[in-house]
Enzyme design. Sequence first.
Site, PDB file in Angstrom:
ATOM      1  N   GLU A   1       5.122  -5.471  -4.455  1.00  0.00           N
ATOM      2  CA  GLU A   1       4.519  -6.756  -4.069  1.00  0.00           C
ATOM      3  C   GLU A   1       5.566  -7.672  -3.433  1.00  0.00           C
ATOM      4  OE1 GLU A   1       1.504  -6.781  -4.010  1.00  0.00           O
ATOM      5  OE2 GLU A   1       0.601  -5.807  -5.729  1.00  0.00           O
TER       6      GLU A   1
ATOM      7  N   ASP B   1      -0.275   3.785 -12.236  1.00  0.00           N
ATOM      8  CA  ASP B   1      -0.587   2.691 -11.316  1.00  0.00           C
ATOM      9  C   ASP B   1       0.503   2.700 -10.236  1.00  0.00           C
ATOM     10  OD1 ASP B   1      -1.474   0.122 -10.306  1.00  0.00           O
ATOM     11  OD2 ASP B   1       0.262  -0.731 -11.342  1.00  0.00           O
TER      12      ASP B   1
ATOM     13  N   ASP C   1       1.291  -0.321  -7.426  1.00  0.00           N
ATOM     14  CA  ASP C   1       1.976  -1.583  -7.119  1.00  0.00           C
ATOM     15  C   ASP C   1       2.475  -2.267  -8.386  1.00  0.00           C
ATOM     16  OD1 ASP C   1       1.623  -1.707  -4.194  1.00  0.00           O
ATOM     17  OD2 ASP C   1      -0.487  -1.624  -4.725  1.00  0.00           O
TER      18      ASP C   1
HETATM   19  C1  XBP Z   1      -2.294  -3.841  -6.630  1.00  0.00           C
HETATM   20  C2  XBP Z   1      -3.145  -4.569  -5.668  1.00  0.00           C
HETATM   21  C3  XBP Z   1      -3.122  -4.248  -4.208  1.00  0.00           C
HETATM   22  C4  XBP Z   1      -1.781  -4.563  -3.533  1.00  0.00           C
HETATM   23  C5  XBP Z   1      -1.870  -4.633  -2.028  1.00  0.00           C
HETATM   24  O1  XBP Z   1      -2.794  -2.559  -6.810  1.00  0.00           O
HETATM   25  O2  XBP Z   1      -3.893  -5.422  -6.088  1.00  0.00           O
HETATM   26  O3  XBP Z   1      -4.116  -5.025  -3.629  1.00  0.00           O
HETATM   27  O4  XBP Z   1      -1.355  -5.838  -3.958  1.00  0.00           O
HETATM   28  O5  XBP Z   1      -2.515  -3.553  -1.480  1.00  0.00           O
HETATM   29  P1  XBP Z   1      -2.313  -1.585  -8.061  1.00  0.00           P
HETATM   30  P2  XBP Z   1      -3.741  -3.717  -0.452  1.00  0.00           P
HETATM   31  O6  XBP Z   1      -1.469  -2.387  -9.001  1.00  0.00           O
HETATM   32  O7  XBP Z   1      -3.617  -1.122  -8.659  1.00  0.00           O
HETATM   33  O8  XBP Z   1      -1.544  -0.448  -7.432  1.00  0.00           O
HETATM   34  O9  XBP Z   1      -3.358  -4.734   0.568  1.00  0.00           O
HETATM   35  O10 XBP Z   1      -3.910  -2.334   0.117  1.00  0.00           O
HETATM   36  O11 XBP Z   1      -4.934  -4.140  -1.265  1.00  0.00           O
HETATM   37 MG    MG Z   2      -0.020  -2.730 -10.565  1.00  0.00          MG
END
Ligand code: XBP
Ligand code: MG
Length: 251
Positions: free
Chosen positions: A20, A11, A13
Amino acid sequence: MSDELAALLWDVDGTLAETERDGHLVAMNRAFAELNLSWRWSERRYGELLRIAGGLERLTLDIDTQCTGPRDPEERRALVQRIHHRKNEHYATLVAGGAVTLRPGVRELMDDCLQAGMRMAIVTTTSHGNVEALLRANLGEDWARSFATIVAAEDAPRKKPDPQAYALALRRLGIQAHDAVAIEDSPAGLHAATAAGVGVVIARSRFFATDAMPGALAVGRSLDESAGWTPPCAQSGRVTLRQLQQWLRED
Ligand code: XBP
Ligand code: MG
């Protein structure tokens, strides 16, 4: 469960980096300010909104629940897209400037995989552009060569907790779900991988520090610590590829 690991699915983020808090949140507030909008997200509000996967979806929900922004649906959609687009540009600038670094233990576990010839994939609900910005800044120009496939929002529009992104990654890799392990940080990510049949190791992130993680292979604070894992981490110092194989075998 199989006892032979064929690929490690990352993964992005929250798992590779605390994107975040240090990236998307800061970038979103910059976008609001730049577009002369009075909205600002606090860390607390962002934590609540993170229950919704996807920046666009999150923004739309926030505007809807605050009953603010243009009333015309078309104008509303256009504004949300404009903010999100600018957010991503600010995000790219922030990460290129070194504001978001890989979480401890991530690089080491990637190196284990590269040395063992273990394939790795990226499975995320963010965009290819955001993945590239983060990994180019942290792994260098050749970053993409380390990954057998990259599944991002453009490839799997049904975002986590939907299993679409994981199902696609397995298909591209040509492997069975029980031969892979995912590293995740959120309940939505856990659900997505589990629904695709993939075992999940949770390295808790700032915004999901206390959430229940039912059915995970293992849950712990950080990949660079061997203490505090359930079930325990038998390797000393950090979570290694060998440890992932052991958790998979024990499941
Ligand atoms: C996490 C998310 C993403 C990011 C922001 O994704 O929910 O939406 O917060 O990115 P993961 P975007 O944990 O699956 O990596 O603004 O491009 O959506
Ligand atoms: Mg994540």
